[in-house]
Scaffold this motif. Structure first.
Motif, PDB file in Angstrom:
ATOM      1  N   PRO A  31      70.319  51.995 -37.641  1.00  0.00           N
ATOM      2  CA  PRO A  31      71.324  53.060 -37.710  1.00  0.00           C
ATOM      3  C   PRO A  31      72.395  52.713 -38.750  1.00  0.00           C
ATOM      4  O   PRO A  31      72.645  51.539 -39.020  1.00  0.00           O
ATOM      5  CB  PRO A  31      71.931  53.073 -36.304  1.00  0.00           C
ATOM      6  N   PRO A  32      73.029  53.721 -39.316  1.00  0.00           N
ATOM      7  CA  PRO A  32      74.110  53.432 -40.269  1.00  0.00           C
ATOM      8  C   PRO A  32      75.278  52.770 -39.547  1.00  0.00           C
ATOM      9  O   PRO A  32      75.457  52.946 -38.343  1.00  0.00           O
ATOM     10  CB  PRO A  32      74.491  54.818 -40.804  1.00  0.00           C
ATOM     11  N   PRO A  33      76.078  52.017 -40.278  1.00  0.00           N
ATOM     12  CA  PRO A  33      77.245  51.387 -39.645  1.00  0.00           C
ATOM     13  C   PRO A  33      78.231  52.447 -39.140  1.00  0.00           C
ATOM     14  O   PRO A  33      78.384  53.499 -39.753  1.00  0.00           O
ATOM     15  CB  PRO A  33      77.870  50.562 -40.769  1.00  0.00           C
ATOM     16  N   ALA A  34      78.887  52.139 -38.052  1.00  0.00           N
ATOM     17  CA  ALA A  34      79.931  53.036 -37.538  1.00  0.00           C
ATOM     18  C   ALA A  34      81.066  53.084 -38.561  1.00  0.00           C
ATOM     19  O   ALA A  34      81.315  52.098 -39.239  1.00  0.00           O
ATOM     20  CB  ALA A  34      80.426  52.526 -36.197  1.00  0.00           C
ATOM     21  N   PRO A  35      81.690  54.175 -38.759  1.00  0.00           N
ATOM     22  CA  PRO A  35      81.618  55.419 -38.006  1.00  0.00           C
ATOM     23  C   PRO A  35      80.696  56.451 -38.654  1.00  0.00           C
ATOM     24  O   PRO A  35      80.761  57.629 -38.339  1.00  0.00           O
ATOM     25  CB  PRO A  35      83.067  55.905 -38.052  1.00  0.00           C
ATOM     26  N   PHE A  36      79.820  56.034 -39.556  1.00  0.00           N
ATOM     27  CA  PHE A  36      79.000  56.969 -40.323  1.00  0.00           C
ATOM     28  C   PHE A  36      77.837  57.505 -39.492  1.00  0.00           C
ATOM     29  O   PHE A  36      77.190  56.754 -38.755  1.00  0.00           O
ATOM     30  CB  PHE A  36      78.496  56.295 -41.601  1.00  0.00           C
TER      31      PHE A  36
END
Length: 146
Positions: A31-36
């Motif tokens: 998953p993309p890094p938060a908050p993306f």
């Protein structure tokens, strides 16, 4: 505490190589890094040239969180020599030598069906394969406990 590490593969076709390595390792898209919410949104923060797209890279992870992350990044230059670092895929190492070799061979057949090619057979110890872009890796038995 030991340092953690990721592995990065340079390539010409990131989606192709990502598909292969997800099959080979049982990995999933990270998953993309938060908050993306998406990788494209994450990449947009870097102000990359317009010709660079989300298809220029893939980020994979072990769903169990045990293995290293794998980044696959498109580069303009082709592969020109043997890898100095490679991945070893391990099958369970218990049983007789013939049983271990049967598991090694079966895993190699599965990976060939996914797009690998066999480069060399090293006795009945391991096989050297190449992924769809020619990166060498081995298939061998793990310890007798695995």
């Amino acid at each position: 505490m030991a340092a953690s590490f990721d592995l990065t593969l340079d390539c010409a076709d990131a989606p192709l190589l990502a598909t292969f390595w997800k099959t080979a390792l049982g990995y999933v898209d990270e998953p993309p890094p938060a908050p993306f919410a998406t990788r494209a949104e994450w990449l947009a923060q870097f102000d990359l040239p317009e010709e660079e797209t989300a298809d220029d890279g893939a980020w994979l992870c072990d769903p169990a969180g045990v293995g290293p992350r794998l980044s696959i990044l498109r580069v303009p230059e082709p592969k020109t020599a043997k890898n100095r670092l490679h991945i070893d895929i391990r099958v369970p190492g218990h049983g007789t030598p013939a049983e271990r070799w049967a598991r090694i061979s079966a895993e190699a057949e599965r990976l060939v069906a996914a797009g690998a090619t066999v480069a060399a057979e090293v006795g009945t110890h391991h096989l050297v394969l190449r992924d769809p872009e020619g990166n060498e890796f081995c298939v061998a038995a793990g310890s007798a406990r695995s």
